[in-house]
Design an enzyme around this catalytic site. Structure first.
Site, PDB file in Angstrom:
ATOM      1  N   CYS A  81       0.666  -1.342   0.046  1.00  0.00           N
ATOM      2  CA  CYS A  81      -0.015   0.027  -0.135  1.00  0.00           C
ATOM      3  C   CYS A  81       0.937   1.156   0.021  1.00  0.00           C
ATOM      4  CB  CYS A  81      -0.891  -0.245   1.320  1.00  0.00           C
ATOM      5  SG  CYS A  81      -2.258   1.138   0.876  1.00  0.00           S
ATOM      6  N   HIS A 186      -3.821  -4.704  -0.220  1.00  0.00           N
ATOM      7  CA  HIS A 186      -3.688  -5.306   1.134  1.00  0.00           C
ATOM      8  C   HIS A 186      -3.665  -6.693   1.016  1.00  0.00           C
ATOM      9  CE1 HIS A 186      -3.563  -1.508   3.489  1.00  0.00           C
ATOM     10  NE2 HIS A 186      -4.234  -1.195   2.604  1.00  0.00           N
ATOM     11  N   GLU A 188      -3.044  -8.838   3.199  1.00  0.00           N
ATOM     12  CA  GLU A 188      -3.312  -9.417   4.394  1.00  0.00           C
ATOM     13  C   GLU A 188      -4.955  -9.302   4.799  1.00  0.00           C
ATOM     14  OE1 GLU A 188      -2.730  -5.093   5.225  1.00  0.00           O
ATOM     15  OE2 GLU A 188      -1.715  -6.446   3.895  1.00  0.00           O
TER      16      GLU A 188
END
Length: 207
Positions: A81, A186, A188
């Site tokens: 990011c 992202h 995750e």
């Protein structure tokens, strides 16, 4: 398990990044200590927020040179990011110079009728580097989770590893050059595909 240093400069969701890396088979350590960065098997540079505060905090914690040295050392390095954006030379979002590791600028999405900015939610990747290790066994068009108003525009198209399209605008959302990789989305927060991507990164460290 390989040790991955997650760089702490007060601009990242460190908990979710660490949890994702743990699920991917790594041992994450959160640090801003250059010696621990040098000792780690791989490095993740996360980031949430704005370009100028990120660069100011990196410089205040004297992390700029250690990041350059870590990438130059050849160990796997992943920006996420805002951690992708600050690898570039500059941003339309602010006045600070970036790390300048990748030539190019960070730009804001152009306004369009009925286009939501920030670009938020799930979107599909168009993979541009078939042999990029991050994409191994991910399928042709994986879905990832995005939250951003700005995107990277590298001068050298060959570093673009994936694009996505928001409205009529197709933009670079992943880069890969040697040991340096970065993604705008992202991983995750991107369910199974995102964790698979992080697992591919961890496998690179273990290779």
């Amino acid at each position: 398990m390989p040790v991955v240093a997650v760089i702490d400069y007060d601009m990242g969701n460190l908990h979710s990044a660490c949890k994702g890396l743990e699920m991917a088979g790594a041992t994450p350590i959160v640090t801003n200590d250059p010696h621990r960065l040098a000792a780690a098997d791989g490095i993740v540079l996360p980031g949430v927020g704005s370009f100028d505060p990120a660069m100011q905090k990196l410089r205040a914690t004297k992390l700029e040179q250690p990041i350059h040295e870590a990438i130059a050392s050849g160990k796997p390095f992943l920006g996420i990011c805002l951690g992708m954006q600050i690898l570039f030379e500059s941003s339309e979002e602010g006045q600070e110079s970036g790390l300048g590791i990748i030539k190019g600028q960070v730009k804001r999405f152009s306004n369009e009728p009925n286009l939501t900015i920030p670009h938020m939610g799930w979107n599909q990747l168009e993979l541009k580097q078939a042999n990029c290790p991050l994409w191994q066994d991910l399928g042709a068009s994986p879905w990832m989770y995005f939250v951003h108003s700005y995107y990277t525009a590298p001068i050298d198209d060959s570093v673009t590893a994936a694009t996505t399209t928001h409205g009529s605008q197709t933009v670079t959302v992943a880069i890969s050059k040697d040991n340096l990789m970065a993604v705008q989305f992202h991983p995750e927060k991107s369910s199974n595909d995102g964790i698979h991507l992080l697992s591919n990164f961890v496998r690179m460290i273990s290779a």
